[in-house]
Motif scaffolding. Structure first.
Motif, PDB file in Angstrom:
ATOM      1  N   PRO A  91      -6.121  -1.636  -2.132  1.00  0.00           N
ATOM      2  CA  PRO A  91      -4.757  -1.173  -2.102  1.00  0.00           C
ATOM      3  C   PRO A  91      -3.744  -1.909  -3.381  1.00  0.00           C
ATOM      4  CG  PRO A  91      -4.960  -2.970  -0.331  1.00  0.00           C
ATOM      5  CD  PRO A  91      -6.247  -2.686  -1.128  1.00  0.00           C
ATOM      6  N   TYR A  92      -2.706  -0.968  -3.467  1.00  0.00           N
ATOM      7  CA  TYR A  92      -1.910  -1.452  -4.627  1.00  0.00           C
ATOM      8  C   TYR A  92      -1.591  -2.749  -4.459  1.00  0.00           C
ATOM      9  CZ  TYR A  92      -1.559   3.489  -6.008  1.00  0.00           C
ATOM     10  OH  TYR A  92      -1.871   4.807  -6.275  1.00  0.00           O
ATOM     11  N   SER A  93      -1.134  -3.131  -3.141  1.00  0.00           N
ATOM     12  CA  SER A  93      -0.883  -4.470  -2.907  1.00  0.00           C
ATOM     13  C   SER A  93      -1.829  -5.578  -3.178  1.00  0.00           C
ATOM     14  CB  SER A  93      -0.347  -4.721  -1.276  1.00  0.00           C
ATOM     15  OG  SER A  93      -1.500  -4.227  -0.649  1.00  0.00           O
ATOM     16  N   TRP A  94      -3.311  -5.443  -3.256  1.00  0.00           N
ATOM     17  CA  TRP A  94      -4.088  -6.300  -3.574  1.00  0.00           C
ATOM     18  C   TRP A  94      -3.915  -6.531  -5.044  1.00  0.00           C
ATOM     19  CZ3 TRP A  94      -8.350  -5.921  -7.029  1.00  0.00           C
ATOM     20  CH2 TRP A  94      -9.250  -6.848  -6.981  1.00  0.00           C
ATOM     21  N   ARG A 147      -3.084 -10.128  -6.512  1.00  0.00           N
ATOM     22  CA  ARG A 147      -3.937 -10.720  -7.281  1.00  0.00           C
ATOM     23  C   ARG A 147      -3.325 -11.142  -8.621  1.00  0.00           C
ATOM     24  NH1 ARG A 147     -10.432  -9.970  -8.056  1.00  0.00           N
ATOM     25  NH2 ARG A 147     -10.539 -10.833  -9.951  1.00  0.00           N
ATOM     26  N   ILE A 148      -2.367 -10.536  -9.188  1.00  0.00           N
ATOM     27  CA  ILE A 148      -1.671 -10.957 -10.541  1.00  0.00           C
ATOM     28  C   ILE A 148      -0.642 -11.984 -10.309  1.00  0.00           C
ATOM     29  CG2 ILE A 148      -2.569  -8.765 -11.511  1.00  0.00           C
ATOM     30  CD1 ILE A 148       0.394  -7.762 -11.502  1.00  0.00           C
ATOM     31  N   GLY A 149      -0.424 -12.300  -9.111  1.00  0.00           N
ATOM     32  CA  GLY A 149       0.594 -13.259  -8.651  1.00  0.00           C
ATOM     33  C   GLY A 149       2.027 -12.739  -8.510  1.00  0.00           C
ATOM     34  N   SER A 150       2.137 -11.347  -8.319  1.00  0.00           N
ATOM     35  CA  SER A 150       3.272 -10.771  -8.322  1.00  0.00           C
ATOM     36  C   SER A 150       3.509  -9.813  -6.715  1.00  0.00           C
ATOM     37  CB  SER A 150       3.874  -9.849  -9.545  1.00  0.00           C
ATOM     38  OG  SER A 150       3.971 -10.541 -10.675  1.00  0.00           O
ATOM     39  N   PRO A 151       3.279 -10.476  -5.680  1.00  0.00           N
ATOM     40  CA  PRO A 151       2.970  -9.810  -4.507  1.00  0.00           C
ATOM     41  C   PRO A 151       3.972  -8.785  -4.069  1.00  0.00           C
ATOM     42  CG  PRO A 151       3.522 -12.073  -4.011  1.00  0.00           C
ATOM     43  CD  PRO A 151       3.181 -11.852  -5.381  1.00  0.00           C
ATOM     44  N   ARG A 152       5.086  -8.848  -4.460  1.00  0.00           N
ATOM     45  CA  ARG A 152       6.349  -8.108  -4.408  1.00  0.00           C
ATOM     46  C   ARG A 152       6.355  -6.620  -5.165  1.00  0.00           C
ATOM     47  NH1 ARG A 152       9.702  -9.764  -0.430  1.00  0.00           N
ATOM     48  NH2 ARG A 152       9.441 -12.157   0.039  1.00  0.00           N
ATOM     49  N   VAL A 191       4.530  -4.131  -5.950  1.00  0.00           N
ATOM     50  CA  VAL A 191       3.677  -3.072  -5.571  1.00  0.00           C
ATOM     51  C   VAL A 191       3.944  -1.741  -6.407  1.00  0.00           C
ATOM     52  CG1 VAL A 191       2.569  -1.798  -3.880  1.00  0.00           C
ATOM     53  CG2 VAL A 191       3.110  -4.034  -3.274  1.00  0.00           C
ATOM     54  N   ARG A 192       5.379  -1.611  -6.365  1.00  0.00           N
ATOM     55  CA  ARG A 192       5.650  -0.343  -6.878  1.00  0.00           C
ATOM     56  C   ARG A 192       5.431  -0.460  -8.454  1.00  0.00           C
ATOM     57  NH1 ARG A 192       8.812   3.716  -4.449  1.00  0.00           N
ATOM     58  NH2 ARG A 192       9.478   3.167  -2.214  1.00  0.00           N
ATOM     59  N   ALA A 193       5.746  -1.453  -9.132  1.00  0.00           N
ATOM     60  CA  ALA A 193       5.394  -1.582 -10.541  1.00  0.00           C
ATOM     61  C   ALA A 193       3.949  -1.664 -10.679  1.00  0.00           C
ATOM     62  CB  ALA A 193       5.979  -2.942 -10.863  1.00  0.00           C
ATOM     63  N   PRO A 196      -9.606  -9.952   0.077  1.00  0.00           N
ATOM     64  CA  PRO A 196      -8.364  -9.562   0.713  1.00  0.00           C
ATOM     65  C   PRO A 196      -7.043 -10.595   0.602  1.00  0.00           C
ATOM     66  CG  PRO A 196      -9.927 -10.305   2.332  1.00  0.00           C
ATOM     67  CD  PRO A 196     -10.621 -10.349   1.178  1.00  0.00           C
ATOM     68  N   ALA A 197      -6.059  -9.741   0.305  1.00  0.00           N
ATOM     69  CA  ALA A 197      -4.841 -10.412   0.318  1.00  0.00           C
ATOM     70  C   ALA A 197      -4.156 -10.821   1.532  1.00  0.00           C
ATOM     71  CB  ALA A 197      -3.629  -9.440  -0.758  1.00  0.00           C
ATOM     72  N   GLU A 198      -3.244 -11.899   1.442  1.00  0.00           N
ATOM     73  CA  GLU A 198      -2.485 -12.228   2.604  1.00  0.00           C
ATOM     74  C   GLU A 198      -1.262 -11.390   2.903  1.00  0.00           C
ATOM     75  OE1 GLU A 198      -3.197 -14.191   4.938  1.00  0.00           O
ATOM     76  OE2 GLU A 198      -4.643 -15.583   4.403  1.00  0.00           O
ATOM     77  N   ASP A 199      -1.421 -10.219   3.031  1.00  0.00           N
ATOM     78  CA  ASP A 199      -0.152  -9.442   3.199  1.00  0.00           C
ATOM     79  C   ASP A 199      -0.649  -8.169   4.304  1.00  0.00           C
ATOM     80  OD1 ASP A 199      -0.407  -7.052   0.551  1.00  0.00           O
ATOM     81  OD2 ASP A 199      -1.874  -7.890   1.386  1.00  0.00           O
ATOM     82  N   VAL A 200       0.656  -7.579   4.780  1.00  0.00           N
ATOM     83  CA  VAL A 200       0.470  -6.453   5.560  1.00  0.00           C
ATOM     84  C   VAL A 200       0.453  -5.318   4.847  1.00  0.00           C
ATOM     85  CG1 VAL A 200       1.642  -5.311   7.640  1.00  0.00           C
ATOM     86  CG2 VAL A 200       1.421  -7.846   7.352  1.00  0.00           C
ATOM     87  N   PRO A 201      -0.428  -4.512   4.800  1.00  0.00           N
ATOM     88  CA  PRO A 201      -0.601  -3.325   4.190  1.00  0.00           C
ATOM     89  C   PRO A 201       0.642  -2.357   4.436  1.00  0.00           C
ATOM     90  CG  PRO A 201      -2.790  -3.654   5.041  1.00  0.00           C
ATOM     91  CD  PRO A 201      -1.712  -4.511   5.573  1.00  0.00           C
ATOM     92  N   ALA A 202       1.051  -1.583   3.204  1.00  0.00           N
ATOM     93  CA  ALA A 202       2.240  -0.655   3.427  1.00  0.00           C
ATOM     94  C   ALA A 202       1.934   0.428   2.820  1.00  0.00           C
ATOM     95  CB  ALA A 202       3.658  -1.463   2.773  1.00  0.00           C
TER      96      ALA A 202
END
Length: 248
Positions: free
Chosen positions: A119-122, A126-131, A133-135, A242-248
């Motif tokens: 997912p885009y959130s991954w 991974r690049i250290g910018s978890p917020r 996603v749109r960028a 897998p990233a420590e985030d909730v998919p959106a």
């Protein structure tokens, strides 16, 4: 292709300019077959710079890169197999002009194996910018070398494949050809399952990870998030990370 004023000036010189000079000033272009049809590819002395489908290649390239174009006699060595497989095998890419963020997004995307999606959130995590996603989506939409950097392997977490520079249909064709079971992913997403865990190994993965594909139904458990899987006693896969985030 229309003639470029710089090339016209060089042609007017008393002696032919050396190829090394031309290659520092101009880009070469060539039309090649690819899994989604014919593409036009431009390359410089630093590597492959641009992959384009359809009309408007010359204008799009000049607006983006500002270099004149010369036809090439043949594709660079390694280009055709790289377009088919996504494995560069020493083929160089010219990513000059991209921001550090864009480069980071594309480098993370290169890490996604053939036949798998993330997912885009991954990418953002991974690049250290978890917020961001749109960028991340914007950066992938401006990927100058699709197929060579496999942005078609980045999908939405809701089961949809998401946007693609060559269109959604082409993205689906590429993923299906690589062995991604899109119907299964959509079905899991419909059940709010974005990660699969094995009670044999104690590991939780993305559904397309090769480790997840080996889990037998009797030992398979689905989770909405990695945090939920951790709470149930599972640890993240070291392969698909897998990233420590909730998919959106």
């Amino acid at each position: 292709m229309t003639q470029d004023p710089l090339l016209t000036g060089l042609a007017a010189l008393a002696a032919e300019p050396p190829e090394s000079l031309l290659d520092r000033i101009a880009a070469r272009w060539v039309r090649v077959p690819a899994p989604i049809g014919e593409l036009t590819v431009a390359y410089t002395d630093h590597g492959i710079a641009y992959v384009h489908a359809g009309d408007g290649f010359t204008q799009a390239f000049r607006e983006r890169f500002g270099r004149p174009l010369l036809p090439a006699a043949r594709p660079p060595a390694g280009l055709l197999p790289a377009l088919r497989t996504g494995r560069l095998s020493g083929l160089r890419l010219d990513l000059r002009g991209l921001s550090d963020f864009q480069r980071a997004v594309l480098e993370a995307t290169r890490a996604i194996p053939r036949g798998e999606v993330r997912p885009y959130s991954w990418i953002a995590a991974r690049i250290g910018s978890p917020r961001a996603v749109r960028a991340v989506g914007t950066a992938l939409g401006r990927n100058p070398v699709p197929l060579l950097i496999p942005c078609h392997r980045v999908t939405r977490s809701d089961g949809a494949v998401g946007d693609y520079v060559f269109g959604t249909t082409a993205k689906e064709r590429l993923l299906l050809a690589e062995g991604v079971d899109l119907d299964r992913l959509r079905g899991l997403a419909g059940e709010r399952v974005f990660y699969l865990a094995s009670d044999t190994t104690g590991v939780v993965c993305f559904p397309t990870c090769h480790n997840a594909r080996r889990i037998t139904p009797a030992h398979r458990h689905g989770f909405r998030s990695v945090a939920q899987a951790r709470a149930a006693g599972y640890r993240p896969c070291r392969t698909c990370r897998p990233a420590e985030d909730v998919p959106a």
